[in-house]
Design a protein around this motif. Structure first.
Motif, mmCIF file in Angstrom:
data_model
loop_
_atom_site.group_PDB
_atom_site.id
_atom_site.type_symbol
_atom_site.label_atom_id
_atom_site.label_comp_id
_atom_site.label_asym_id
_atom_site.label_seq_id
_atom_site.Cartn_x
_atom_site.Cartn_y
_atom_site.Cartn_z
ATOM 1 N N VAL A 11 -3.420 -7.992 -26.915
ATOM 2 C CA VAL A 11 -3.459 -8.457 -25.531
ATOM 3 C C VAL A 11 -4.885 -8.285 -25.021
ATOM 4 N N ALA A 12 -5.440 -9.336 -24.431
ATOM 5 C CA ALA A 12 -6.737 -9.269 -23.767
ATOM 6 C C ALA A 12 -6.511 -9.582 -22.293
ATOM 7 N N SER A 13 -6.764 -8.598 -21.443
ATOM 8 C CA SER A 13 -6.490 -8.732 -20.023
ATOM 9 C C SER A 13 -7.798 -8.880 -19.256
ATOM 10 N N THR A 14 -7.861 -9.914 -18.398
ATOM 11 C CA THR A 14 -9.043 -10.235 -17.575
ATOM 12 C C THR A 14 -10.305 -10.194 -18.440
ATOM 13 N N MET A 15 -10.247 -10.907 -19.569
ATOM 14 C CA MET A 15 -11.204 -10.800 -20.669
ATOM 15 C C MET A 15 -12.579 -11.349 -20.346
ATOM 16 N N TYR A 16 -13.574 -10.615 -20.842
ATOM 17 C CA TYR A 16 -14.976 -11.031 -20.795
ATOM 18 C C TYR A 16 -15.492 -11.145 -22.220
ATOM 19 N N ASP A 17 -16.180 -12.224 -22.537
ATOM 20 C CA ASP A 17 -16.916 -12.343 -23.793
ATOM 21 C C ASP A 17 -18.339 -11.879 -23.508
ATOM 22 N N MET A 18 -18.633 -10.619 -23.833
ATOM 23 C CA MET A 18 -19.919 -10.042 -23.460
ATOM 24 C C MET A 18 -21.086 -10.709 -24.188
ATOM 25 N N THR A 19 -20.887 -11.164 -25.406
ATOM 26 C CA THR A 19 -21.979 -11.827 -26.104
ATOM 27 C C THR A 19 -22.299 -13.167 -25.451
ATOM 28 N N ARG A 20 -21.313 -13.845 -24.960
ATOM 29 C CA ARG A 20 -21.543 -15.130 -24.309
ATOM 30 C C ARG A 20 -22.269 -14.956 -22.977
ATOM 31 N N VAL A 21 -21.815 -13.999 -22.174
ATOM 32 C CA VAL A 21 -22.416 -13.862 -20.854
ATOM 33 C C VAL A 21 -23.816 -13.255 -20.934
ATOM 34 N N MET A 22 -24.050 -12.383 -21.909
ATOM 35 C CA MET A 22 -25.396 -11.816 -22.028
ATOM 36 C C MET A 22 -26.395 -12.830 -22.559
ATOM 37 N N SER A 23 -25.958 -13.695 -23.433
ATOM 38 C CA SER A 23 -26.884 -14.660 -24.024
ATOM 39 C C SER A 23 -27.020 -15.933 -23.210
ATOM 40 N N LYS A 24 -25.986 -16.275 -22.431
ATOM 41 C CA LYS A 24 -25.983 -17.554 -21.728
ATOM 42 C C LYS A 24 -25.841 -17.431 -20.215
ATOM 43 N N GLY A 25 -25.537 -16.221 -19.719
ATOM 44 C CA GLY A 25 -25.341 -16.052 -18.287
ATOM 45 C C GLY A 25 -23.971 -16.532 -17.848
ATOM 46 N N TYR A 26 -23.666 -16.312 -16.575
ATOM 47 C CA TYR A 26 -22.399 -16.783 -16.036
ATOM 48 C C TYR A 26 -22.317 -18.306 -16.111
ATOM 49 N N ASN A 27 -21.170 -18.776 -16.563
ATOM 50 C CA ASN A 27 -20.922 -20.215 -16.681
ATOM 51 C C ASN A 27 -21.996 -20.906 -17.526
ATOM 52 N N ASP A 28 -22.544 -20.155 -18.494
ATOM 53 C CA ASP A 28 -23.520 -20.694 -19.447
ATOM 54 C C ASP A 28 -24.714 -21.328 -18.741
ATOM 55 N N SER A 29 -25.184 -20.690 -17.670
ATOM 56 C CA SER A 29 -26.210 -21.278 -16.813
ATOM 57 C C SER A 29 -27.639 -20.923 -17.212
ATOM 58 N N VAL A 30 -27.821 -19.992 -18.133
ATOM 59 C CA VAL A 30 -29.169 -19.554 -18.499
ATOM 60 C C VAL A 30 -29.859 -20.617 -19.355
ATOM 61 N N THR A 31 -31.085 -20.947 -19.013
ATOM 62 C CA THR A 31 -31.858 -21.931 -19.772
ATOM 63 C C THR A 31 -32.513 -21.263 -20.974
ATOM 64 N N LEU A 32 -32.990 -22.062 -21.892
ATOM 65 C CA LEU A 32 -33.706 -21.546 -23.054
ATOM 66 C C LEU A 32 -34.944 -20.765 -22.606
ATOM 67 N N GLU A 33 -35.620 -21.254 -21.585
ATOM 68 C CA GLU A 33 -36.800 -20.556 -21.091
ATOM 69 C C GLU A 33 -36.438 -19.173 -20.555
ATOM 70 N N GLN A 34 -35.352 -19.083 -19.789
ATOM 71 C CA GLN A 34 -34.920 -17.801 -19.250
ATOM 72 C C GLN A 34 -34.497 -16.843 -20.363
ATOM 73 N N ARG A 35 -33.779 -17.372 -21.339
ATOM 74 C CA ARG A 35 -33.360 -16.556 -22.476
ATOM 75 C C ARG A 35 -34.580 -16.021 -23.225
ATOM 76 N N THR A 36 -35.557 -16.876 -23.449
ATOM 77 C CA THR A 36 -36.767 -16.468 -24.159
ATOM 78 C C THR A 36 -37.522 -15.396 -23.385
ATOM 79 N N GLN A 37 -37.600 -15.548 -22.080
ATOM 80 C CA GLN A 37 -38.272 -14.553 -21.252
ATOM 81 C C GLN A 37 -37.558 -13.206 -21.322
ATOM 82 N N ALA A 38 -36.219 -13.229 -21.277
ATOM 83 C CA ALA A 38 -35.460 -11.981 -21.355
ATOM 84 C C ALA A 38 -35.686 -11.287 -22.694
ATOM 85 N N LEU A 39 -35.665 -12.071 -23.770
ATOM 86 C CA LEU A 39 -35.896 -11.492 -25.094
ATOM 87 C C LEU A 39 -37.327 -10.973 -25.237
ATOM 88 N N GLU A 40 -38.280 -11.686 -24.650
ATOM 89 C CA GLU A 40 -39.661 -11.231 -24.679
ATOM 90 C C GLU A 40 -39.785 -9.875 -23.980
#
Length: 367
Positions: free
Chosen positions: A198-227
Motif C-alpha cells: 500500500v502506498a498512501s499519499t505517495m510521493y516519487d522523491m526522485t521525480r520531484v527532486m530531479s524535475k520539480g513539482y509537476n515536472d516544471s524544472v527546466t534543463l537549465e535549472q537542473r544543471t544549475q542545481a547540480l552545479e
C-alpha cells in the motif's frame, strides 16, 4: 470489496459535509537544496545511538496492542530503530505482518507509527521504523537520504519481521506513506518476499527532486542545481562536515498555502516531533544528488502479480504521483481516491484514512 484480479479505480464516498482540510506537504530535501538556497554548516557532533523508553509519539497509546522498541541492521550495516506493535488479543500461531515507513522527513513517532498501531489493532504484527540517518536510527552524517539505502531500509524491516517468532514470513506486506510510498513500491518491485503493498499519499522523491513539482524544472535549472551541489561537496570535504539547508517549515510570510499547511502539521502539536527533519530541522544540502539520476519507479510493473493499492486525496497537490504510478503498474492494482481529502489528511486523520479498505486489502493478499 475489490477483486485483486481486476483493475480498479475507486472513489470512496464520504458525507457531503466532510471537512476539506488543507493540503500540507513540503517536499523535504528538494525545494531548498535543489534550487540554490544558501548553506548552513552544522558542526554539532553526532549523538550515540539510543532508544527512548517513554511513549513520545504524537498519537495516544492504544490499550489494544503491545508495544516494544526494537533494533535491527540493514544490508549496509546501519542499525535501524523501530517500534514493534502486536495485537494484545493474538493467537499463538504465526501472524501476518506489515513494515511501515514514512513520510519523507518524518519519524516513526508520527504518521508511520499511527498506521502501524492502527493496523496492529486490526490483527497484524507491525513495524514502524526510522530510516537510516534519521530519528533514532544510526548512520552518519545525520539527516541525509538515499533512494538506494532507504529502499534497503524497507527490505531490512522485512528481514526483521521474517525472523520474528510471531510472524508468518510468507504473509508480509508493506505500507509506505508520502515519500516512503515511492520507496515502498521500489522495494517491493525487487523484494519478492513481500506479498502486497500500500502506498498512501505517495510521493516519487526522485521525480520531484530531479524535475520539480509537476515536472516544471527546466534543463537549465537542473544543471544549475547540480552545479551548486557538486561544488558544495568541496566545501563539505574542506569543512569535514556537511552543510545543511535552512530549517524546514519555519514560515516568514508569503509562502504557498501548502507550505503553510505543512507548518501546521510538523510545527504544531498535531505532528511536531523534535527528531523529525521536517519539524524545524534540515536535510544536508547535497541530499538530492543521489535522487537526481535515479527514477525509483522504473520497474513498478514487476510488483505484479502481487497486488498494489494506491491511496490519495482528491485535492492533494501530489495526486499526480499516484495517478502516474497507477498507469505504470501492472495488474492487480487499485487507485483509491478519497473525496475532499488533501495530502496530509492521510497522515493522521482517522476519519479520512481508509483503514477498513487497507485491512481488507491485506486480509485478501496475505493469505
Amino acid at each position: 470489496m475489490t477483486d485483486n484480479n481486476k483493475t480498479s479505480e475507486t472513489v470512496m464516498q464520504m458525507p457531503s459535509d466532510h471537512p476539506n482540510r488543507r493540503s500540507l506537504l513540503k517536499m523535504a530535501g528538494a525545494g531548498a537544496a535543489a534550487f540554490g538556497i544558501g548553506a548552513m554548516i552544522n558542526t554539532a557532533k553526532a549523538k550515540p545511538l539510543s532508544m527512548t523508553t517513554e511513549w513520545d509519539k504524537v498519537f495516544p497509546k492504544s490499550d489494544k496492542v503491545d508495544h516494544e522498541k526494537v533494533s535491527f541492521k540493514n544490508r549496509y550495516g546501519i542499525t535501524l530503530v523501530g517500534d514493534l506493535y502486536l495485537p494484545k488479543d493474538r493467537n499463538q500461531g504465526a501472524m501476518p505482518a506489515l513494515a511501515v515507513g514514512g513520510p519523507f522527513g518524518a519519524v516513526k513517532e508520527q504518521s508511520s507509527g499511527l498506521y502501524a498501531q492502527t493496523m496492529a489493532e486490526r490483527g497484524f504484527v507491525t513495524l514502524a521504523f526510522d530510516p537510516s540517518y534519521t530519528g533514532e536510527s544510526g548512520g552518519e552524517p545525520r539527516n541525509v537520504a538515499s533512494p538506494d539505502i532507504n529502499t534497503e531500509d524497507f527490505m531490512a524491516a522485512v528481514d526483521y519481521l521474517g525472523l520474528h517468532n510471531t510472524v508468518n514470513r510468507e504473509r508480509i506486506g508493506v505500507i509506505g506513506i508520502c515519500g516512503w510510498g515511492g520507496m515502498a513500491l521500489n522495494a517491493v518491485a525487487a523484494d519478492k518476499r513481500v506479498k502486497a503493498v500500500v502506498a498512501s499519499t505517495m510521493y516519487d522523491m526522485t521525480r520531484v527532486m530531479s524535475k520539480g513539482y509537476n515536472d516544471s524544472v527546466t534543463l537549465e535549472q537542473r544543471t544549475q542545481a547540480l552545479e551548486q551541489m557538486s561544488r558544495q561537496r568541496w566545501e563539505d570535504a574542506a569543512n569535514g562536515t556537511p552543510a545543511f539547508q535552512p530549517p524546514y517549515n519555519e514560515l516568514k510570510g508569503g509562502e504557498a498555502q501548502f507550505l503553510v499547511d505543512y507548518h501546521d502539521y510538523y510545527m504544531t502539536s498535531r505532528g511536531y516531533h523534535p527528531r523529525a527533519v521536517n519539524s524545524g530541522n534540515a536535510w544536508t544540502q547535497t541530499t538530492p544528488l543521489s535522487f537526481m539520476n535515479m527514477p525509483i519507479l522504473s520497474y513498478i510493473e514487476e510488483i505484479s502479480p502481487r497486488p498494489v493499492l494506491l491511496i490519495h486525496g482528491e485535492n492533494a497537490h501530489s495526486r499526480y504521483f499516484s495517478e502516474t504510478a497507477y498507469e505504470a503498474a501492472a495488474e492487480p492494482k487499485e487507485l483509491l481516491i478519497i473525496p475532499g481529502a488533501n495530502h496530509t489528511d492521510l497522515y493522521d486523520q482517522l476519519d479520512v484514512i481508509p483503514f477498513d479498505r487497507i485491512e481488507a486489502f491485506f486480509g485478501d493478499a496475505l493469505v
